[in-house]
Design a protein around this motif. Structure first.
Motif, short mmCIF file in Angstrom:
data_model
loop_
_atom_site.label_atom_id
_atom_site.label_comp_id
_atom_site.label_asym_id
_atom_site.label_seq_id
_atom_site.Cartn_x
_atom_site.Cartn_y
_atom_site.Cartn_z
N GLU B 39 0.83 -1.20 0.00
CA GLU B 39 0.00 0.00 0.00
C GLU B 39 0.86 1.26 0.00
N LYS B 43 1.28 4.21 -2.90
CA LYS B 43 1.07 5.63 -2.61
C LYS B 43 2.29 6.45 -3.05
N GLN B 48 4.49 10.10 -7.31
CA GLN B 48 5.71 10.60 -7.95
C GLN B 48 5.42 11.40 -9.20
N ASP B 53 6.36 15.18 -4.12
CA ASP B 53 6.13 13.83 -3.62
C ASP B 53 7.01 13.49 -2.42
N VAL B 54 6.72 12.33 -1.85
CA VAL B 54 7.42 11.86 -0.66
C VAL B 54 8.94 11.84 -0.85
N CYS B 132 4.97 8.46 5.64
CA CYS B 132 4.07 7.35 5.33
C CYS B 132 3.54 6.66 6.58
N ILE B 135 -0.09 5.61 7.26
CA ILE B 135 -0.62 4.41 6.59
C ILE B 135 -0.16 3.13 7.28
#
Lengths: 161, 161, 161, 161, 161, 161
Positions: B39, B43, B48, B53-54, B132, B135
């Motif tokens: 998951e 994500k 991206q 983004d992360v 993250c 989650i």
């Protein structure tokens, strides 16, 4: 469905709003480790009888890093930590010398202290590496993870091993 | 025989004297990783295509941490870094999603940049965890180690895998 | 006649121009101390046989503060420190327990390291106070001064006692 | 054609490699300003005859921020600043009271100090705002820009007004 | 009549006493901008489809700076920020390309977050400048001001345009 | 019997748990001083009529250091300071010129602010030394101690002179 709460409506990162969250006691316990050679193991453990040994320095570094977590991790909220403790444990086994690093962080605030505990453990491991790298650059920092957290709306978490 | 150079004559830690060492180009390449669930993997990779983004945030965090290494690791010398780069690579394999983090640091100075590279990679992994963790709190930061270093009197180092 | 070089033509403080000064090896030795009660003295010295004692923590704090001097003292130039060492010595005398703190700092740069040595010694003393204040808040940090400096155009300095 | 040198081959930001660039004297002069009400103008200028006035604090803040630029701006290289000076000038004109802020930064290094000068001027303006906002929150920080830079391979720059 | 609350009885700056002020939710919205050339505009916007673009880095810098405001602005109180968000908007008009930067900061505390919002917006603009200055050093950071604040005894503020 | 609360069960330092302590108003008043030559005394006092004098800079440094205490002193808890003030007083007496430095710190929190007051006073003295050392390196920072504290479970403390 859960989503990446750190993204704003433009799809960029933001520091999420925790102003509505309750101030409660929250704790986190994280673990890291460092695998060292026999030679490094002997240096570290023999110097423990002296003042100012490797582990003392590493542990001070870990505690100071815990306090600076929100300054290092971009989307972390600043939190007034109420307690930080770091403990060590050697796991030695047939030419495998692993220093287990346990960090315990506590606050009374509106968000958890998982990142503070993980940062403390990581920096502690990095500091051991730094102080012993003149002997061996091949040391490996082991897995780093959250062992347990308590408090907060998302409930408690305990890692199953 | 090699000894813990960080200890002074009172057996306490010190920042070792590097005033006689030559200023040469020195590089270091360190590796860390983070194991995430399917998951989280989805994500991260789907975001991206968006801005912010992360991985962008993680990488900025890693670069800033590299510059602050001497402020985080007690016995590290302050070094004027000349280049820092962080690159990502996914290793996916039957429900195992591992983000490999490579940090590359370069300086022209009188001591090496191993700690800067290791710190950058660690902080990068910690930041992915942070962004993250809403989650999944069960993510694990993988082994963190020096892959290669060049320059300096102690010679080059390259990890054998 | 000497003047306050830190003032600009508007009479305000500035960071003075050292771009023309030569890069040479420079050292400084500063001294501070802390006067403690017999009870505190006994706690500190008895814990020295253990790992992680008061003086280890104080000394790590002093070394880290030395590196951060230009961030704490407004008109100080940032200097890449090449060595920092802190040493302790007890002067006990009829119910007077004084911990002498010696800091030694070295650089190869275009300005001196007096402030780094003084800051290291001060922060070291403050840390001892912090760690023992639960026992006695009446401890006094003693005089803090430059003992010696070498290198640089202004010549060497040695305090006459 | 020029490109965004801050992007790596993965399209992400990096701290560009300056290890091959020559160490030369480099200077930068940046300008910012703050537009204040007549009331604020009078408070600031009347307190100038006293010690500890608004502009002194702002200028110390600007100098300290210049030194911390690489810690604030993610892709900036750490540079050992050799001189920082900040000067003020009032431009008053029919109920328009504008404090012009000039920052001058100098180094001897392998990259320029434009960001240090711009950061110093910005933080100086922000500090004036902070100290006077109890009187008027409507103050506006004026345009902030590079006036001049010298040194380095890309050559000199001088803004045309 | 209002006075400069930052001055103590000796006429020097102080950090004013807010211990009696109530802890309430407070928000601030500040605006800055940067005027860029067509070439820079095109570079920034075309890289937005990629990961790690200029605006991502700028926005991370702004958020981190918001958290460090009390460390940068001398008389600012430390505040535990509860939310920070930064949003961008292009205003393009006949060869004029202006990136509008909006920062939104929220806390639950005993003083406002105007300085945090202004600092975030300023640092965001400075970071865009830094990342594009290899293309054009003539970019200008536009006016920076408080758009709105809510909460606190002094009441709400909304800038009239 | 009182013990060193900063030691954990492994005999190492920890940041003690204050999560159960009540949030109350707490104050601390600390004192430091610096002994200067007649020449330095005259420079400092004559420049006081100008803007930007030595004492202004020192006092800004002291206030900023108070806010950064938990970042400098390893086992200090982060505390949101509510007020910081620094005041000066000359004690001159037959060729003895001593600048007395008084720091006053206030918070509403779960631990005291003794360390913040002591750190502010020390850094203030160090900054005076820095700005005058071009004239005389023989200046001595005098005793630094806690004068008074109020609030908290351990009760009030007032130094007897």
């Amino acid at each position: 469905m859960k989503k990446l709460t750190h993204l704003n409506e433009q799809g960029r990162a933001k520091m999420v709003d925790i102003s509505e969250k309750q101030e409660t006691v929250r704790t986190a316990h994280a673990i890291s480790s460092i695998l060292v050679s026999k030679e490094v193991y002997e240096k570290i453990t023999s110097s423990q009888v002296k003042k100012g040994d490797v582990l003392s320095v590493a542990q001070v570094a870990g505690i100071m890093a815990a306090k600076r977590t929100a300054d290092i991790i971009p989307m972390c909220h600043p939190i007034a930590l109420k307690a930080v403790d770091i403990q060590f444990e050697w796991k030695c086994d047939e030419n495998k010398y692993e220093l287990m690093i346990h960090s315990f962080v506590k606050t009374k605030g509106s968000t958890g202290v998982e990142m503070e505990a993980l940062t403390a453990a990581s920096v502690c491991a990095l500091t051991v590496y730094d102080m012993c790298k003149a002997i061996d650059k091949g040391m490996v920092i082991g897995q780093t993870y959250l062992m347990e957290k308590t408090g907060g709306k998302s409930g408690d978490f305990r890692r199953e091993l």
